[in-house]
Motif scaffolding. Sequence first.
Motif, PDB file in Angstrom:
ATOM      1  N   GLN A  57       0.812  -1.209   0.000  1.00 45.64           N
ATOM      2  CA  GLN A  57       0.000   0.000   0.000  1.00 45.64           C
ATOM      3  C   GLN A  57       0.850   1.267   0.000  1.00 45.64           C
ATOM      4  O   GLN A  57       0.372   2.344  -0.357  1.00 45.64           O
ATOM      5  CB  GLN A  57      -0.953   0.011   1.193  1.00 45.64           C
ATOM      6  N   GLU A  58       2.133   1.151   0.360  1.00 52.97           N
ATOM      7  CA  GLU A  58       3.031   2.300   0.348  1.00 52.97           C
ATOM      8  C   GLU A  58       3.594   2.572  -1.044  1.00 52.97           C
ATOM      9  O   GLU A  58       4.151   3.645  -1.294  1.00 52.97           O
ATOM     10  CB  GLU A  58       4.190   2.076   1.325  1.00 52.97           C
ATOM     11  N   ILE A  59       3.461   1.596  -1.948  1.00 52.82           N
ATOM     12  CA  ILE A  59       4.085   1.699  -3.266  1.00 52.82           C
ATOM     13  C   ILE A  59       3.059   1.746  -4.386  1.00 52.82           C
ATOM     14  O   ILE A  59       3.303   2.317  -5.442  1.00 52.82           O
ATOM     15  CB  ILE A  59       5.032   0.492  -3.497  1.00 52.82           C
ATOM     16  N   ARG A 206      -1.945  13.835  -2.984  1.00 51.67           N
ATOM     17  CA  ARG A 206      -1.521  12.510  -2.532  1.00 51.67           C
ATOM     18  C   ARG A 206      -0.175  12.532  -1.814  1.00 51.67           C
ATOM     19  O   ARG A 206       0.337  11.469  -1.424  1.00 51.67           O
ATOM     20  CB  ARG A 206      -1.437  11.544  -3.718  1.00 51.67           C
ATOM     21  N   ALA A 207       0.417  13.706  -1.624  1.00 49.25           N
ATOM     22  CA  ALA A 207       1.697  13.798  -0.904  1.00 49.25           C
ATOM     23  C   ALA A 207       1.545  13.186   0.484  1.00 49.25           C
ATOM     24  O   ALA A 207       0.604  13.510   1.215  1.00 49.25           O
ATOM     25  CB  ALA A 207       2.149  15.253  -0.806  1.00 49.25           C
ATOM     26  N   MET A 208       2.476  12.319   0.851  1.00 49.75           N
ATOM     27  CA  MET A 208       2.380  11.608   2.121  1.00 49.75           C
ATOM     28  C   MET A 208       2.769  12.506   3.288  1.00 49.75           C
ATOM     29  O   MET A 208       3.719  13.292   3.206  1.00 49.75           O
ATOM     30  CB  MET A 208       3.289  10.378   2.093  1.00 49.75           C
ATOM     31  N   VAL A 219       2.805  17.681  10.019  1.00 45.97           N
ATOM     32  CA  VAL A 219       1.390  17.351   9.977  1.00 45.97           C
ATOM     33  C   VAL A 219       1.279  15.856  10.233  1.00 45.97           C
ATOM     34  O   VAL A 219       1.970  15.069   9.585  1.00 45.97           O
ATOM     35  CB  VAL A 219       0.759  17.686   8.608  1.00 45.97           C
ATOM     36  N   SER A 220       0.444  15.465  11.175  1.00 46.10           N
ATOM     37  CA  SER A 220       0.330  14.043  11.485  1.00 46.10           C
ATOM     38  C   SER A 220      -1.121  13.656  11.735  1.00 46.10           C
ATOM     39  O   SER A 220      -1.945  14.488  12.131  1.00 46.10           O
ATOM     40  CB  SER A 220       1.188  13.677  12.704  1.00 46.10           C
ATOM     41  N   SER A 221      -1.428  12.386  11.488  1.00 44.78           N
ATOM     42  CA  SER A 221      -2.781  11.886  11.701  1.00 44.78           C
ATOM     43  C   SER A 221      -2.732  10.370  11.815  1.00 44.78           C
ATOM     44  O   SER A 221      -1.943   9.712  11.123  1.00 44.78           O
ATOM     45  CB  SER A 221      -3.694  12.292  10.538  1.00 44.78           C
ATOM     46  N   ASP A 222      -3.574   9.826  12.682  1.00 48.01           N
ATOM     47  CA  ASP A 222      -3.695   8.377  12.800  1.00 48.01           C
ATOM     48  C   ASP A 222      -4.756   7.834  11.845  1.00 48.01           C
ATOM     49  O   ASP A 222      -4.909   6.617  11.716  1.00 48.01           O
ATOM     50  CB  ASP A 222      -4.083   7.981  14.233  1.00 48.01           C
ATOM     51  N   THR A 226      -2.317  11.014   3.604  1.00 49.95           N
ATOM     52  CA  THR A 226      -1.950  12.051   2.643  1.00 49.95           C
ATOM     53  C   THR A 226      -2.417  13.425   3.104  1.00 49.95           C
ATOM     54  O   THR A 226      -3.338  13.550   3.918  1.00 49.95           O
ATOM     55  CB  THR A 226      -2.567  11.759   1.264  1.00 49.95           C
ATOM     56  N   ILE A 227      -1.816  14.466   2.526  1.00 46.49           N
ATOM     57  CA  ILE A 227      -2.201  15.824   2.893  1.00 46.49           C
ATOM     58  C   ILE A 227      -3.618  16.127   2.399  1.00 46.49           C
ATOM     59  O   ILE A 227      -4.389  16.817   3.060  1.00 46.49           O
ATOM     60  CB  ILE A 227      -1.187  16.869   2.358  1.00 46.49           C
ATOM     61  N   GLY A 228      -3.992  15.595   1.242  1.00 45.10           N
ATOM     62  CA  GLY A 228      -5.351  15.793   0.749  1.00 45.10           C
ATOM     63  C   GLY A 228      -6.370  15.169   1.687  1.00 45.10           C
ATOM     64  O   GLY A 228      -7.407  15.767   1.994  1.00 45.10           O
TER      65      GLY A 228
END
Length: 278
Positions: A57-59, A206-208, A219-222, A226-228
Amino acid sequence: MDGDSQRSMWDKITHLFGKAEDNLEQAIMEARDEGDVEAEESNMLLSILELGEKQVQEIMTPRTDITCLASETTIQEAARCILDNGHSRIPVYKDTKDNIIGIIYAKDLLTYLVGDNHNFDDHVNKIMRQPFFIPETKISAELLQEFRSRKNHIAIVVDEYGGTSGLITIEDLLEVIVGDIEDEFDAPKEEDIQKITDEQYLLHGRAMLDDLNDIDIPVSSDEVDTIGGYLSLQAGHVPLVNEEFTVGEWKFTVIEADTKQIHKISAQKIAEQTLEDE
């Protein structure tokens, strides 16, 4: 030229891994410092180790960016899609992208078209192949081995509910090791993070978030990656063009979006005086 210089890359890998005990990454770094492997070779070895830790899922190419064909698509329409997009393998879905039922291979389509009984109006399900499904959490190095053993180059990635999450190819996995592999059909790739100045960036939706943290945009989230997704989470809806968000020292402005997702964002560091005024 001495014996070390004449060793192949794989000889070096065998030699290096043979002397590694607990920490292969440390052994690779030491071998580079000692001149046992070149810097480029050590980077490749470190990337191979990274492949053993990354989940697909990371690729993968996310669902929203996949080129797909409906099962009712005709052979002629499929041929045009392949020419327009440059892909040699295209997934086929029935009703929605969550229901991938096959893969069209360009070489199968060509074989069909040069046959005596071809019909341009036949549907793509006449020549599609069975898709190969894998979970999002599959380790990339394991998938590379499966691609080799199955003689397959493409897999559909599904989430825990069985819905389509994305698509991954053997080229995606190899690019982790050797960098981008481009051919004559590839359009110029737009970077997810484009630096304008030290205090301003142009971001793709889609920037991680992890990559933003690497350039000191904390910027962090559980809940999202992505920023979007982060800005949509903050707004409670998909933000409209010109909507602004302040996160710490950074102001994010949506500059391109549709009803489903954010495409482009401006990130501007806020001046210290402005922060004090606020």
